[in-house]
Design a protein around this motif. Sequence first.
Motif, PDB file in Angstrom:
ATOM      1  N   ILE A 178       5.206   7.270 -14.576  1.00  0.00           N
ATOM      2  CA  ILE A 178       5.069   7.415 -13.120  1.00  0.00           C
ATOM      3  C   ILE A 178       4.566   8.797 -12.746  1.00  0.00           C
ATOM      4  O   ILE A 178       3.636   8.948 -11.941  1.00  0.00           O
ATOM      5  CB  ILE A 178       6.413   7.135 -12.424  1.00  0.00           C
ATOM      6  N   ASP A 179       5.168   9.828 -13.316  1.00  0.00           N
ATOM      7  CA  ASP A 179       4.883  11.191 -12.878  1.00  0.00           C
ATOM      8  C   ASP A 179       3.576  11.750 -13.433  1.00  0.00           C
ATOM      9  O   ASP A 179       2.909  12.553 -12.769  1.00  0.00           O
ATOM     10  CB  ASP A 179       6.036  12.114 -13.284  1.00  0.00           C
ATOM     11  N   SER A 216       0.825  -1.215   0.000  1.00  0.00           N
ATOM     12  CA  SER A 216       0.000   0.000   0.000  1.00  0.00           C
ATOM     13  C   SER A 216       0.854   1.256   0.000  1.00  0.00           C
ATOM     14  O   SER A 216       0.465   2.271  -0.585  1.00  0.00           O
ATOM     15  CB  SER A 216      -0.944  -0.007   1.210  1.00  0.00           C
ATOM     16  N   VAL A 217       2.037   1.204   0.635  1.00  0.00           N
ATOM     17  CA  VAL A 217       2.927   2.361   0.624  1.00  0.00           C
ATOM     18  C   VAL A 217       3.313   2.724  -0.805  1.00  0.00           C
ATOM     19  O   VAL A 217       3.357   3.897  -1.183  1.00  0.00           O
ATOM     20  CB  VAL A 217       4.191   2.089   1.467  1.00  0.00           C
ATOM     21  N   VAL A 218       3.586   1.713  -1.629  1.00  0.00           N
ATOM     22  CA  VAL A 218       3.962   1.972  -3.020  1.00  0.00           C
ATOM     23  C   VAL A 218       2.799   2.614  -3.778  1.00  0.00           C
ATOM     24  O   VAL A 218       2.965   3.622  -4.473  1.00  0.00           O
ATOM     25  CB  VAL A 218       4.394   0.664  -3.709  1.00  0.00           C
ATOM     26  N   GLU A 222       0.386   7.854  -5.668  1.00  0.00           N
ATOM     27  CA  GLU A 222      -0.663   8.875  -5.679  1.00  0.00           C
ATOM     28  C   GLU A 222      -0.131  10.206  -5.162  1.00  0.00           C
ATOM     29  O   GLU A 222      -0.429  11.267  -5.724  1.00  0.00           O
ATOM     30  CB  GLU A 222      -1.846   8.411  -4.820  1.00  0.00           C
ATOM     31  N   SER A 223       0.653  10.142  -4.097  1.00  0.00           N
ATOM     32  CA  SER A 223       1.247  11.370  -3.558  1.00  0.00           C
ATOM     33  C   SER A 223       2.168  12.023  -4.578  1.00  0.00           C
ATOM     34  O   SER A 223       2.169  13.251  -4.745  1.00  0.00           O
ATOM     35  CB  SER A 223       2.020  11.046  -2.273  1.00  0.00           C
ATOM     36  N   GLY A 224       2.960  11.209  -5.300  1.00  0.00           N
ATOM     37  CA  GLY A 224       3.839  11.753  -6.321  1.00  0.00           C
ATOM     38  C   GLY A 224       3.074  12.362  -7.474  1.00  0.00           C
ATOM     39  O   GLY A 224       3.462  13.406  -8.024  1.00  0.00           O
TER      40      GLY A 224
END
Length: 524
Positions: free
Chosen positions: A296-297, A234-236, A241-243
């Motif tokens: 990713i971004d 879940s951290v990944v 999402e945070s990134g």
Amino acid sequence: MEFDIVSLSRFQFAMTALYHFLFVPLTLGLSVIVAIMETVYVMTGRRIWRQMTKFWGTLFGINFVLGVATGLVMEFQFGMNWSYYSHYVGDIFGAPLAIEGLMAFFLEATFVGLFFFGWDRMSKVGHLTATWCVAFGSNFSALWILIANGWMQNPVGAAFNPQTMRMEVVDFYAVLFNPVAQAKFVHTVSAGYVTASVFVLGVSAWYVLKGRHVELAKRSLTVAASFGLAASLSVVVLGDESGYLTTEHQKMKLAAMEAVWRTESVPAPFTIVGFPDQKARETHYAVEIPWVGGLIDTRSLDTPVEGIEELVERAKGNIRRGLIAFDALQKIRAAGTGTVDPEVRKAFEDNGNLLGYGLLLKRYVDDPRQATPEQIDKAAWDTVPEVAPLFWTFRIMVGVGMFQILLMSVFFVLSARRMLDRYPALLWVAVLSIPLPWIAVECGWFVAEFGRQPWVVEGLLPTAEAVSSHGIVPVLLTICGFAIIYTILIIIEMSLMLRAIRKGPEPDEQPDAELIPASVVPAE
């Protein structure tokens, strides 16, 4: 580091914040793990789970006390070292802190007492309820803190009042449901769960290696591996999402993290390693993976990741509009309670959201309206944080996170196959991995806060304008004082934790009823 009041105040807050966060993730994670263990005890009646709950709960309690003590120091710093910041955003920032203190802290503190002293005074279900309230209170406390911090990263639901020179809340629900704050909350909490899981995994592995409390340790390993695997995955997901939100709201931070000096053709590559050179504005010996950076971004193949140079050019335009807002603000304040020229008011309404960019010039000139083109250029480049530290800390965080997924996956499989004690080398890896999640979470906070510079509130208030007007000597003295006190506290905390681990769980003198041989049960 420049030897001035701004740098010293930043250093002091960074030191106390990073120290405080040594305790927060373990508190968040252990509170839930302990609640899970007690739930199993209540459901099965097997008293070894009660023994596990008490043992890990003791370690939670030691950590909890130090976390509370160090957290209070940080809140006092807002008023003492960052008085203008507190004045400027007190209406927004103060509300989540007050709610955190009145609701979460008292909820948590009250039920912590019931957890430790209510074992023989409450029913099983009643005590379990108290334990889950401790876990809920711990996480709820983090929510309000991260709402406040998320607003600093993405200031929404507030407007600047030129008469009071303060930001004021206009939409509390926008502050509460700020997407950046919500993403930071779930990501931070998940990181805390991983931290506690690795801690329980490592300590339990040490017990197995030493042949002590093996049954308790094996069960703890199983809980830690299962809970930790879910949390690490879940951290990944939540970190992604945070990134992605950083891509939307903090483009300069993202460009610095990825060392993107110029906007590249889409989709952008991802630089695995390299050596960013801020003076030359390039990354030496970069090893890149094509397309991955864009995926990713931006989560697309056709959206560019804007580069630092292009963002600096945009900052120059924002600074010029900020100067218009600053000039209009001075005229509005000069008019006092009198009539303000409608054109002046319109100029402020159109450009007031960029006032902070105009304030960046106060580093170079007392009256920003007198700034030269060279000073505007310097102020625009001030919006670029130091690239190399951000670049490397971000990659250290990601690398540790990937390793933790692998670690938890291996132990999850071993626990499922009941082979936890067959590979001593892997158990030693678990023991030696205990510090890793702390490295990851501290790197994460460094990226979040250092990457926001030169802003204390993104786009609104420069860090240099937020500090109190102390002299350098008082700040230096308090830094030295905090360093001494915190060093003593960490020695005490580590001593207590190690002593509790060496001692191990308290023996439970009441065996499970179903394990008592029938031959020893007295006949009626």
